[in-house]
Design a protein around this motif. Structure first.
Motif, PDB file in Angstrom:
ATOM      1  N   ILE A 122       0.850  -1.190   0.000  1.00  0.00           N
ATOM      2  CA  ILE A 122       0.000   0.000   0.000  1.00  0.00           C
ATOM      3  C   ILE A 122       0.887   1.242   0.000  1.00  0.00           C
ATOM      4  N   ARG A 123       0.736   2.071  -1.016  1.00  0.00           N
ATOM      5  CA  ARG A 123       1.472   3.330  -1.061  1.00  0.00           C
ATOM      6  C   ARG A 123       0.645   4.344  -1.854  1.00  0.00           C
ATOM      7  N   GLY A 139      -3.226   4.422  -1.878  1.00  0.00           N
ATOM      8  CA  GLY A 139      -3.695   3.238  -1.176  1.00  0.00           C
ATOM      9  C   GLY A 139      -4.524   2.292  -2.013  1.00  0.00           C
ATOM     10  N   ARG A 140      -4.562   2.510  -3.342  1.00  0.00           N
ATOM     11  CA  ARG A 140      -5.368   1.677  -4.222  1.00  0.00           C
ATOM     12  C   ARG A 140      -4.472   0.833  -5.122  1.00  0.00           C
ATOM     13  N   LEU A 141      -5.006  -0.291  -5.597  1.00  0.00           N
ATOM     14  CA  LEU A 141      -4.227  -1.230  -6.392  1.00  0.00           C
ATOM     15  C   LEU A 141      -4.928  -1.556  -7.708  1.00  0.00           C
ATOM     16  N   ASP A 201      -0.136  -1.504 -10.923  1.00  0.00           N
ATOM     17  CA  ASP A 201       0.651  -1.799  -9.728  1.00  0.00           C
ATOM     18  C   ASP A 201       1.277  -3.177  -9.734  1.00  0.00           C
ATOM     19  N   TRP A 208      -7.788 -10.656   2.112  1.00  0.00           N
ATOM     20  CA  TRP A 208      -8.436  -9.718   1.199  1.00  0.00           C
ATOM     21  C   TRP A 208      -9.492 -10.494   0.411  1.00  0.00           C
ATOM     22  N   PRO A 221     -10.555  -5.702   3.145  1.00  0.00           N
ATOM     23  CA  PRO A 221     -10.192  -4.958   1.937  1.00  0.00           C
ATOM     24  C   PRO A 221     -10.556  -5.765   0.702  1.00  0.00           C
ATOM     25  N   ARG A 257     -10.695  -1.375  -2.829  1.00  0.00           N
ATOM     26  CA  ARG A 257      -9.330  -0.887  -2.935  1.00  0.00           C
ATOM     27  C   ARG A 257      -8.782  -0.854  -4.353  1.00  0.00           C
TER      28      ARG A 257
END
Length: 293
Positions: free
Chosen positions: A33-34, A37-39, A81, A215, A234, A263
């Motif tokens: 997560i960076r 915060g979404r992937l 990502d 998740w 999530p 997410r």
């Protein structure tokens, strides 16, 4: 996009297979997560479960080199990502030098191949938690089809619970993709009604000795507000086999992505093999939905 050296890939696989482990050991990793915060993860675990079709083309994913080229294009685009795949796909991408600074999701796959007499025997046949950790991957993923009329589902539930518990021990995020499934005219059909998706979530969330690293990977169905109200885990949205109008699909994703707990996206065929053939545009449009234009 970098040039892909398939000659070197084939030679390394034949003469120096030990290089795969060396490449994984040296891979540049990133935080899960960076930023926002979404992937946005591109999925490519379909071939190993015998799903080579895209729409009406029964063998669209049969050309491995074409698939790798499409994956390389996707991974080169801003906002992508990472990638999800079985060991053969992930190792090809590693040998091509495409996995640095990406989230790499190892698919545990499933043994119940589409159309097989043993289709509901969904024992895991690819990565396990130990091998995902050994390769330095970032995430585990498994598909969990639950058929209340088929006794084979209890074995799948037990194996999934053990995988979740192993992931917790390894402090490794694990992505469960649950469905309520049923036999219809000799074939397995996933029930995509809102209530069935909610039921599958309730069962999946309770598997293992802790849900701290769990998740969810869920389909976009009617009344997603109610679906997302059924879990605190999530969640990433799946794409599935492309059907209907692409604009309508993107609109449905956009609405679901705005819900609390969602997410991002894990999408494969509908973006790697878009109806108009423009992979870059499809990937960029999805990335904009996830991360903003």
């Amino acid at each position: 996009m970098k040039n892909l050296d398939f000659d070197k890939l084939r030679e390394t696989r034949a003469a120096h297979p030990e290089r795969i482990a060396e490449i994984f050991a040296a891979r540049k990793r990133r935080e899960l997560i960076r930023g926002d915060g979404r992937l946005f993860i591109v999925a490519a675990d379909h071939p190993a479960r015998g799903a080579l079709s895209v729409g009406s083309d029964e063998s669209a994913m049969a050309d491995r080199y074409g698939l790798l080229e499409r994956l390389a294009t996707a991974l080169s685009r801003p906002g992508v990502d990472g990638v999800l795949g079985t060991p053969d796909i992930i190792e090809d991408l590693a040998l091509l030098g495409l996995l640095d600074d990406k989230i790499v999701v190892g698919s545990m796959n499933r043994g119940g191949l589409k159309g097989a007499s043993f289709e509901m025997d969904d024992r895991y046949t690819a990565y396990d938690i130990e091998s995902i950790m050994r390769s330095g991957l970032d995430f585990a993923k498994n598909l969990l089809r639950i058929n209340l009329a088929d006794a084979g589902s209890v074995t799948t539930l037990e194996a999934t619970a053990m995988a979740v518990s192993d992931a917790v021990d390894a402090t490794l995020p694990i992505m469960l993709e649950p469905f309520m499934s049923e036999w219809v005219d000799g074939k397995i059909r996933n029930d995509l009604s809102t209530d069935a998706v909610i039921l599958s979530i309730s069962i999946a969330a309770g598997l293992g000795n802790s849900s701290s690293y769990t998740w969810l990977k869920l389909p976009v169905v009617a009344d997603m507000e109610r679906v997302m109200a059924s879990t605190t885990l999530p969640t990433l949205l799946l794409g599935g086999d492309p059907e209907g109008n692409q604009e309508e699909t993107f609109e449905a994703w956009s609405k679901a992505l705005a819900l609390p707990g969602v997410r991002g996206l894990v999408v494969g065929r509908s973006l790697l093999y878009p109806q108009d053939g423009d992979v870059v545009s499809a990937i960029d449009a999805a990335a904009a939905l996830v991360h903003g234009a």
